[in-house]
Design an enzyme around this catalytic site. Structure first.
Site, mmCIF file in Angstrom:
data_model
loop_
_atom_site.group_PDB
_atom_site.id
_atom_site.type_symbol
_atom_site.label_atom_id
_atom_site.label_comp_id
_atom_site.label_asym_id
_atom_site.label_seq_id
_atom_site.Cartn_x
_atom_site.Cartn_y
_atom_site.Cartn_z
ATOM 1 N N GLY A 257 0.857 -1.198 0.000
ATOM 2 C CA GLY A 257 0.000 0.000 0.000
ATOM 3 C C GLY A 257 0.879 1.229 0.000
ATOM 4 N N GLY A 258 1.936 1.170 -0.811
ATOM 5 C CA GLY A 258 2.983 2.213 -0.784
ATOM 6 C C GLY A 258 2.691 3.412 -1.651
ATOM 7 N N ASP A 282 0.762 -2.152 -4.549
ATOM 8 C CA ASP A 282 -0.469 -1.380 -4.319
ATOM 9 C C ASP A 282 -1.536 -1.924 -5.254
ATOM 10 O OD1 ASP A 282 -2.387 0.926 -3.895
ATOM 11 O OD2 ASP A 282 -0.672 1.729 -2.808
ATOM 12 N N ARG A 323 3.129 1.938 5.680
ATOM 13 C CA ARG A 323 3.065 3.273 6.291
ATOM 14 C C ARG A 323 1.668 3.843 6.095
ATOM 15 N NH1 ARG A 323 5.735 9.148 4.981
ATOM 16 N NH2 ARG A 323 4.100 9.083 3.394
ATOM 17 N N HIS A 327 -3.819 2.396 9.922
ATOM 18 C CA HIS A 327 -4.779 3.367 10.457
ATOM 19 C C HIS A 327 -5.995 3.540 9.526
ATOM 20 C CE1 HIS A 327 -3.328 7.442 8.535
ATOM 21 N NE2 HIS A 327 -3.476 6.506 7.630
HETATM 22 C C1 SAM Z 1 -3.312 6.113 3.292
HETATM 23 S S1 SAM Z 1 -2.581 5.518 1.849
HETATM 24 C C2 SAM Z 1 -0.913 5.294 2.389
HETATM 25 C C3 SAM Z 1 0.052 5.384 1.257
HETATM 26 C C4 SAM Z 1 1.520 5.247 1.629
HETATM 27 N N1 SAM Z 1 1.809 4.020 2.328
HETATM 28 C C5 SAM Z 1 1.968 6.435 2.446
HETATM 29 O O1 SAM Z 1 2.343 6.308 3.589
HETATM 30 O O2 SAM Z 1 1.968 7.547 1.905
HETATM 31 C C6 SAM Z 1 -3.173 3.864 1.719
HETATM 32 C C7 SAM Z 1 -2.676 3.118 0.504
HETATM 33 O O3 SAM Z 1 -3.182 1.778 0.575
HETATM 34 C C8 SAM Z 1 -3.574 1.377 -0.715
HETATM 35 N N2 SAM Z 1 -4.572 0.295 -0.595
HETATM 36 C C9 SAM Z 1 -5.857 0.383 -0.180
HETATM 37 N N3 SAM Z 1 -6.432 -0.827 -0.171
HETATM 38 C C10 SAM Z 1 -5.488 -1.705 -0.569
HETATM 39 C C11 SAM Z 1 -5.475 -3.109 -0.766
HETATM 40 N N4 SAM Z 1 -6.564 -3.855 -0.535
HETATM 41 N N5 SAM Z 1 -4.333 -3.683 -1.171
HETATM 42 C C12 SAM Z 1 -3.220 -2.933 -1.426
HETATM 43 N N6 SAM Z 1 -3.172 -1.590 -1.257
HETATM 44 C C13 SAM Z 1 -4.290 -0.984 -0.843
HETATM 45 C C14 SAM Z 1 -4.131 2.644 -1.329
HETATM 46 O O4 SAM Z 1 -4.174 2.553 -2.744
HETATM 47 C C15 SAM Z 1 -3.140 3.690 -0.819
HETATM 48 O O5 SAM Z 1 -2.041 3.832 -1.680
#
Ligand code: SAM
Length: 419
Positions: A257-258, A282, A323, A327
């Protein structure tokens, strides 16, 4: 009034509270000092220590609150949505950017160049100067300040657009949502104030992939919302702990989820000689965006479409990093993420959770603001140390250590191993 904490009466049993008085002369002298400091653009810039800057900012804000009448309080709170709405207008029309690029302008020029009605431009500028978003130097002479610069910055524009398109509408629906749900803590990711405010049945992450402009704002905002000068790498010697004996085949870092891969870039920049593979995972639409519009420095980083709720396909990596991900989810979903990851872990693998650890007393405003954003958008939460420990042990993990790397946001890295 208590001079050290500026509250009336003192709430913090400040030393000297009983004896210290704040006279009219003291007030006038303080006003003179403050005006002198803010009147000279370089006076405050010379405060190089960030902790001192934050202390002064917070003390000024406490002072301001302590001086408010009831009427001031209600006006400030009741009209707070106006600030975001009008900041959005300034971003959409390019007014802030024009002011910064040209280092000042007149309403006439701005209206002509940005194709906004002249009377409306004059009214907007009048508002912006009154709330400190811009400076007014004369009857038709306006200049940028630090606030204008933030609003003209690409990251700032993304933040304003993301908040006004999505978060603000969710927040405004919160009172009705809580009335309907009998004031239960939101933990159902399928029905949140976001659903009520945006009139959608989709979850935020499903909705956003159908709204490419908001997705772009979201990803940009995610990459800049934290000050990049401090990261988890400041407190965790990653190369020593996880890559001492790595080779080119070792997967040293998987950023799950980067988003745009900014943390992978930070790792590569910190350790240019790090041996091993760095992988960004992601959802498909985000990886697609990363490929078409990579951030500067996105080199020697692999991309992998992966849903964190399905079994982890990269086995035995040294560190699986999340990261600001946990939350986003209520406890049952966090447990599901950890369960999906567990079979991929080797005895050397760790899980690095880079998230906020909320203080039980006196949590800072940046943190509580994030917590409420999580509540309304995702029915999730920022967690205290006890809550993190409970979550880890409920899925068979132990907390090896918790290292805080930024006071202002209580940002911390939590190192987990299988118990
Ligand atoms: C709040 S953002 C955090 C992004 C990054 N880690 C940061 O710290 O800036 C959450 C991330 O999780 C990804 N995400 C949401 N659901 C997901 C899933 N089921 N599998 C993988 N990634 C996911 C979103 O696309 C997004 O990029």
């Amino acid at each position: 009034m208590c001079f050290p904490c500026f509250l009336r009466p003192c709430n913090f049993l400040c030393p000297g509270t009983e004896t210290m008085t704040f006279t009219t002369d003291d007030a006038i002298a303080l006003v003179g000092k403050i005006e002198a400091a803010i009147g000279s653009p370089h006076a405050l810039a010379s405060i190089r220590d960030d902790a001192v800057r934050c202390k002064l900012r917070d003390a000024a804000s406490k002072l301001s609150l302590a001086l408010e009448t009831h009427n001031d309080v209600i006006h400030r709170i009741a009209y707070s949505p106006m600030q975001l709405a009008l900041a959005r207008v300034g971003v959409d029309t390019g007014i802030f950017r024009f002011l910064v690029v040209n280092n000042g302008t007149s309403a006439v020029e701005l209206a002509r160049e940005r194709k906004v009605d002249l009377v409306l431009t004059q009214r907007l500028l009048r508002y912006y100067q009154s709330v400190g978003m811009i400076l007014q130097k004369g009857p038709d002479e306006f200049a940028p300040n630090n606030v204008t610069e933030a609003l003209a910055w690409e990251g700032g524009r993304a933040g304003i657009c993301f908040q006004s398109d999505l978060v603000a509408q969710s927040l405004l629906a919160f009172p009705q949502f809580l009335r309907e749900t009998d004031y239960a803590n939101p933990t159902n990711a399928k029905y949140t104030p976001f659903n009520l405010g945006l009139k959608t049945e989709q979850t935020l992450f499903d909705w956003i992939k159908d709204h490419p402009d908001t997705l772009q704002h979201f990803n940009t905002w995610m990459s800049v919302q934290r000050d990049p000068r401090s990261t988890f790498l400041d407190v965790l010697p990653f190369d020593q702990e996880f890559a001492k004996d790595s080779n080119d085949e070792t997967v040293v870092f998987v950023d799950i989820g980067g988003s745009r891969g900014h943390q992978c870039i930070a790792l590569r920049r910190r350790y240019p000689n790090l041996r091993g593979r760095v992988v960004l995972q992601d959802l498909p639409h985000t990886i697609e965006q990363v490929k078409t519009d990579p951030l500067p420095g996105f080199d020697n980083i692999e991309t992998d479409v992966h849903d964190m709720f399905s079994s982890q396909t990269i086995k035995g990596a040294r560190a699986y990093y999340f990261r600001n991900v946990f939350h986003d989810w209520p406890d049952d979903k966090c447990q599901a993420i950890l369960e999906s990851l567990k079979p991929a872990l080797s005895k050397d693998s760790v899980v690095l959770i880079d998230d906020i650890v909320v203080s039980s007393v006196g949590a800072p405003w940046r943190v509580t603001l994030g917590d409420m954003t999580m509540a309304v958008c995702l029915a999730s939460m920022e967690r205290t140390e006890a809550e993190w420990r409970r979550l880890a042990s409920s899925t068979g993990f132990e907390v090896v250590k918790i290292l805080k790397y930024r006071e202002e946001y209580e940002d911390s890295v939590i190192v987990l191993r299988v118990a």
